[in-house]
Each structure stands twice: as C-alpha cells, then as structure tokens.
Enzyme design. Sequence first.
Site, PDB file in Angstrom:
ATOM      1  N   PRO A   1      37.918  35.906  37.719  1.00 27.79           N
ATOM      2  CA  PRO A   1      37.179  37.164  37.853  1.00 27.79           C
ATOM      3  C   PRO A   1      37.789  38.221  36.934  1.00 27.79           C
ATOM      4  O   PRO A   1      39.012  38.286  36.783  1.00 27.79           O
ATOM      5  CB  PRO A   1      37.337  37.523  39.330  1.00 27.79           C
ATOM      6  CG  PRO A   1      38.565  36.812  39.764  1.00 27.79           C
ATOM      7  CD  PRO A   1      38.654  35.565  38.938  1.00 27.79           C
ATOM      8  N   HIS A   2      36.933  39.007  36.303  1.00 28.19           N
ATOM      9  CA  HIS A   2      37.432  40.016  35.377  1.00 28.19           C
ATOM     10  C   HIS A   2      36.475  41.191  35.314  1.00 28.19           C
ATOM     11  O   HIS A   2      35.296  41.072  35.661  1.00 28.19           O
ATOM     12  CB  HIS A   2      37.655  39.420  33.986  1.00 28.19           C
ATOM     13  CG  HIS A   2      36.445  38.743  33.425  1.00 28.19           C
ATOM     14  ND1 HIS A   2      36.080  37.456  33.789  1.00 28.19           N
ATOM     15  CD2 HIS A   2      35.516  39.154  32.540  1.00 28.19           C
ATOM     16  CE1 HIS A   2      34.981  37.123  33.148  1.00 28.19           C
ATOM     17  NE2 HIS A   2      34.611  38.133  32.384  1.00 28.19           N
ATOM     18  N   ALA A   3      37.006  42.323  34.871  1.00 26.84           N
ATOM     19  CA  ALA A   3      36.178  43.528  34.766  1.00 26.84           C
ATOM     20  C   ALA A   3      36.817  44.492  33.773  1.00 26.84           C
ATOM     21  O   ALA A   3      38.033  44.489  33.578  1.00 26.84           O
ATOM     22  CB  ALA A   3      36.055  44.202  36.132  1.00 26.84           C
TER      23      ALA A   3
END
Length: 154
Positions: free
Chosen positions: A65-67
Amino acid sequence: MELSSLLVPNAVRVVGQFTSKKRLFQELGEIAAQAYGMQSALVVDGLQERETLGPTGVGHGIALPHARLEDLTRIAGIFIRLERPLDYDSVDRQPVDLVFGLLAPKDSGVDHLKALALVSRTMRDQGVVSKLRANTDPAKLHAILTEARAPQAA
C-alpha cells in the site's frame, strides 16, 4: 536509494491479525504518526484513496500500500508482518501476511516511483521474503529489510 533511508526501526511491527484492510490502514496510520510524526487520519485517507484505483496486493502474500500526501518532507516506509494472513483482494486472491507501506510527498515525482520499485524488488526476493516470514522480532525484520540487496533493474 537504500531501504535504510526509508524505513526506521520503530516503523517495523509484528501484529497478530486484522479483521479488515481498513483496520490495517488504520494501524499503518498509527505507526506513521508514532515513527514519523505524520497525521494518522491523513495517512489512512491517502492509502484508502490509492486503493480505490486498484488493489495494492501484489501476490504471494505481499501488499505494498502506498500514497502521496501533502505536508510530507521525505519518503517513509512502514513494515508489518502479520501472524495471521488477511484477505486483501490481491491480484492472485491469496491472503497477505507481509505489508510494506510507502508514504511520499505529493510532489515527490520520480523519487516516489524509485522508492516503490526498490521496495517491490526487495519484496520479490524469495530469500528476503523467507527470512521475513521466519522471524517475529521487529529489530531482526528491520535488519533483514535494510541489509537486503535488491537486484537492480535491467
């Protein structure tokens, strides 16, 4: 770029289990707040927003997961090893037990992509993954990740 520049020791955790992806993202937000001084709610919102574009479960029990977030000054990593895998809607439909979250400044551009590629290459290394799954000590997990030499892109 090295994983040791992205991942601090207190951003590595072993957790028994989560009941949902949302709860996992909340934990990632809490760790980001404790380890890097980020606002937990902004991290959770950013991860959930990115996840709506498509699942970040890359297969073989691994999620990335990344942002990209406002007000960050550096790229930061968070690693969680789950003792009981979580249904994550991964590309191979397998539950996830290794989660490497990556948070980057909104305007990080190519640095964010380089960091994501580094994490991805590291997490595809079967030797690293086997060691991560065989250990439950966060300090040892941090050492495995930061000492790993991911193969360079061709």
